[in-house]
Design a protein around this motif. Structure first.
Motif, PDB file in Angstrom:
ATOM      1  N   THR A 179      49.884   0.015 123.171  1.00 39.50           N
ATOM      2  CA  THR A 179      51.001   0.938 122.967  1.00 39.50           C
ATOM      3  C   THR A 179      50.502   2.368 122.845  1.00 39.50           C
ATOM      4  N   VAL A 180      49.457   2.555 122.053  1.00 37.07           N
ATOM      5  CA  VAL A 180      48.892   3.902 121.863  1.00 37.07           C
ATOM      6  C   VAL A 180      48.354   4.447 123.182  1.00 37.07           C
ATOM      7  N   THR A 181      47.636   3.605 123.927  1.00 35.88           N
ATOM      8  CA  THR A 181      47.046   4.056 125.191  1.00 35.88           C
ATOM      9  C   THR A 181      48.124   4.370 126.225  1.00 35.88           C
ATOM     10  N   PHE A 182      49.171   3.542 126.267  1.00 41.63           N
ATOM     11  CA  PHE A 182      50.244   3.785 127.232  1.00 41.63           C
ATOM     12  C   PHE A 182      50.934   5.115 126.959  1.00 41.63           C
ATOM     13  N   PHE A 183      51.357   5.317 125.707  1.00 41.93           N
ATOM     14  CA  PHE A 183      52.070   6.554 125.395  1.00 41.93           C
ATOM     15  C   PHE A 183      51.134   7.758 125.398  1.00 41.93           C
ATOM     16  N   GLY A 184      49.848   7.519 125.113  1.00 46.06           N
ATOM     17  CA  GLY A 184      48.872   8.591 125.263  1.00 46.06           C
ATOM     18  C   GLY A 184      48.756   8.999 126.724  1.00 46.06           C
ATOM     19  N   GLY A 185      48.774   7.996 127.618  1.00 43.60           N
ATOM     20  CA  GLY A 185      48.742   8.289 129.047  1.00 43.60           C
ATOM     21  C   GLY A 185      49.963   9.072 129.489  1.00 43.60           C
ATOM     22  N   VAL A 186      51.121   8.700 128.972  1.00 44.39           N
ATOM     23  CA  VAL A 186      52.348   9.439 129.289  1.00 44.39           C
ATOM     24  C   VAL A 186      52.226  10.890 128.811  1.00 44.39           C
ATOM     25  N   ALA A 187      51.680  11.077 127.617  1.00 45.66           N
ATOM     26  CA  ALA A 187      51.498  12.433 127.078  1.00 45.66           C
ATOM     27  C   ALA A 187      50.536  13.237 127.958  1.00 45.66           C
ATOM     28  N   VAL A 188      49.478  12.578 128.446  1.00 42.01           N
ATOM     29  CA  VAL A 188      48.526  13.255 129.330  1.00 42.01           C
ATOM     30  C   VAL A 188      49.220  13.663 130.632  1.00 42.01           C
ATOM     31  N   ILE A 189      50.018  12.765 131.190  1.00 38.64           N
ATOM     32  CA  ILE A 189      50.755  13.085 132.419  1.00 38.64           C
ATOM     33  C   ILE A 189      51.661  14.293 132.201  1.00 38.64           C
ATOM     34  N   LEU A 190      52.392  14.305 131.085  1.00 39.34           N
ATOM     35  CA  LEU A 190      53.291  15.423 130.784  1.00 39.34           C
ATOM     36  C   LEU A 190      52.517  16.724 130.604  1.00 39.34           C
ATOM     37  N   SER A 191      51.334  16.637 129.994  1.00 41.18           N
ATOM     38  CA  SER A 191      50.527  17.860 129.818  1.00 41.18           C
ATOM     39  C   SER A 191      50.083  18.399 131.173  1.00 41.18           C
ATOM     40  N   GLY A 192      49.792  17.486 132.112  1.00 41.75           N
ATOM     41  CA  GLY A 192      49.414  17.933 133.443  1.00 41.75           C
ATOM     42  C   GLY A 192      50.566  18.579 134.191  1.00 41.75           C
ATOM     43  N   ILE A 193      51.782  18.121 133.906  1.00 41.99           N
ATOM     44  CA  ILE A 193      52.968  18.676 134.569  1.00 41.99           C
ATOM     45  C   ILE A 193      53.405  19.992 133.939  1.00 41.99           C
ATOM     46  N   ILE A 194      53.378  20.044 132.614  1.00 43.24           N
ATOM     47  CA  ILE A 194      53.922  21.202 131.898  1.00 43.24           C
ATOM     48  C   ILE A 194      52.913  22.340 131.789  1.00 43.24           C
ATOM     49  N   LEU A 195      51.679  21.994 131.437  1.00 46.79           N
ATOM     50  CA  LEU A 195      50.650  23.019 131.258  1.00 46.79           C
ATOM     51  C   LEU A 195      49.960  23.310 132.585  1.00 46.79           C
ATOM     52  N   ARG A 196      49.257  24.413 132.640  1.00 46.94           N
ATOM     53  CA  ARG A 196      48.601  24.813 133.879  1.00 46.94           C
ATOM     54  C   ARG A 196      47.117  25.082 133.635  1.00 46.94           C
ATOM     55  N   GLY A 197      46.291  24.721 134.599  1.00 48.41           N
ATOM     56  CA  GLY A 197      44.872  25.040 134.525  1.00 48.41           C
ATOM     57  C   GLY A 197      44.156  24.368 133.373  1.00 48.41           C
ATOM     58  N   TYR A 198      43.230  25.109 132.746  1.00 48.56           N
ATOM     59  CA  TYR A 198      42.413  24.549 131.683  1.00 48.56           C
ATOM     60  C   TYR A 198      43.204  24.063 130.475  1.00 48.56           C
ATOM     61  N   PRO A 199      44.334  24.694 130.122  1.00 43.88           N
ATOM     62  CA  PRO A 199      45.100  24.165 128.987  1.00 43.88           C
ATOM     63  C   PRO A 199      45.467  22.692 129.152  1.00 43.88           C
ATOM     64  N   SER A 200      45.743  22.253 130.385  1.00 43.99           N
ATOM     65  CA  SER A 200      46.080  20.847 130.596  1.00 43.99           C
ATOM     66  C   SER A 200      44.864  19.960 130.369  1.00 43.99           C
ATOM     67  N   LEU A 201      43.680  20.440 130.769  1.00 48.58           N
ATOM     68  CA  LEU A 201      42.452  19.674 130.525  1.00 48.58           C
ATOM     69  C   LEU A 201      42.147  19.617 129.031  1.00 48.58           C
ATOM     70  N   THR A 202      42.343  20.741 128.355  1.00 47.43           N
ATOM     71  CA  THR A 202      42.120  20.782 126.906  1.00 47.43           C
ATOM     72  C   THR A 202      43.071  19.831 126.191  1.00 47.43           C
ATOM     73  N   ALA A 203      44.330  19.852 126.615  1.00 48.75           N
ATOM     74  CA  ALA A 203      45.319  18.955 126.010  1.00 48.75           C
ATOM     75  C   ALA A 203      44.934  17.500 126.226  1.00 48.75           C
ATOM     76  N   MET A 204      44.426  17.182 127.418  1.00 48.67           N
ATOM     77  CA  MET A 204      44.021  15.804 127.704  1.00 48.67           C
ATOM     78  C   MET A 204      42.898  15.360 126.765  1.00 48.67           C
ATOM     79  N   VAL A 205      41.912  16.215 126.565  1.00 48.51           N
ATOM     80  CA  VAL A 205      40.798  15.874 125.670  1.00 48.51           C
ATOM     81  C   VAL A 205      41.305  15.636 124.252  1.00 48.51           C
ATOM     82  N   ILE A 206      42.186  16.502 123.785  1.00 48.74           N
ATOM     83  CA  ILE A 206      42.736  16.360 122.437  1.00 48.74           C
ATOM     84  C   ILE A 206      43.524  15.057 122.308  1.00 48.74           C
ATOM     85  N   ILE A 207      44.357  14.767 123.301  1.00 50.73           N
ATOM     86  CA  ILE A 207      45.165  13.542 123.278  1.00 50.73           C
ATOM     87  C   ILE A 207      44.270  12.308 123.240  1.00 50.73           C
ATOM     88  N   VAL A 208      43.211  12.315 124.048  1.00 48.36           N
ATOM     89  CA  VAL A 208      42.300  11.160 124.094  1.00 48.36           C
ATOM     90  C   VAL A 208      41.599  10.973 122.750  1.00 48.36           C
TER      91      VAL A 208
END
Length: 231
Positions: A179-208
């Motif tokens: 459950t955590v991994t699935f919704f974490g993946g959804v959050a990562v996808i949303l960060s890639g859509i909403i954020l741009r450039g390095y902020p999306s990569l930073t958000a992904m690292v934080i989420i993981v």
């Protein structure tokens, strides 16, 4: 079916690499620093790393599928046979998912090399960052969906000191971890859509990092609850 996906992704990786070697310049940007500038120029042949990885997972996936089929045919203990076959099939599925994402990352790598991108903070660079983050998010979401189906093993799943205590704690931990991994993946996808450039990569690292922290703490809590139930 899973073998077909493995073979198709391996074929695509080889085809894309062949195209890349043909059309890319000899030297291409292969790494970007925190300032967004390309800080390492490498050979176009580095695209072959993707091919090696995909082929390795293809072979592993096919072998595990064959192991599953063999276990189903020759097992004497019905429960152990089902567990072995199930985990082997799941491993094949995981390999197929990783392959699909690796092929996507290979395409991103080729596009960056073809455009000669030297600055990741522009519109084009932000697009490639987002694509990378979204691909990783998809992988996490797929793995989260698979985790609850895993039986206790020494290779995959949420494996902590507590989750490995017994089958019951394991099963609960995988449901929670999935459950955590699935919704974490959804959050990562949303960060890639909403954020741009390095902020999306930073958000992904934080989420993981948050995902791992929650899963480790969760497995400990599940084991504590299980021990309390026994008393």
């Amino acid at each position: 079916m899973k073998n077909r996906v493995l073979i198709i992704t391996a074929a695509l990786a080889v085809i894309f690499a062949a195209i890349a070697i043909t059309v890319l310049p000899d030297n291409i940007p292969v790494h970007f620093g925190l300032d967004g500038n390309a800080d390492r120029i490498g050979s176009k042949y580095e695209v072959l790393y993707f091919v090696v990885i995909v082929i390795a997972f293809t072979v592993a996936g096919i072998l595990m599928r064959r192991k599953a089929d063999k276990a189903e045919r020759s097992g004497t203990d019905e429960k152990e046979t089902a567990h072995a076959a199930g985990n082997a099939k799941i491993t094949g599925t995981v390999c197929a998912a990783i392959n699909a994402v690796m092929v996507g990352l290979e395409v991103v790598f080729i596009c960056i090399g073809y455009t000669g991108l030297t600055q990741i903070n522009g519109t084009e660079g932000e697009l490639y960052c987002s694509a990378t983050v979204i691909l990783m998010g998809i992988l996490f979401a797929v793995l989260g969906n698979i985790m609850p189906k895993m039986k206790m093993n020494g290779l995959m799943g949420l494996r902590t000191t507590w989750s490995m205590k017994n089958d019951e704690v394991w099963a609960r931990s995988q449901r929670m971890g999935g459950t955590v991994t699935f919704f974490g993946g959804v959050a990562v996808i949303l960060s890639g859509i909403i954020l741009r450039g390095y902020p999306s990569l930073t958000a992904m690292v934080i989420i993981v990092l948050v995902m791992f922290a929650v899963m480790i703490k969760g497995s400990h809590q599940i084991y504590t609850d299980w021990e309390r139930e026994r008393k």
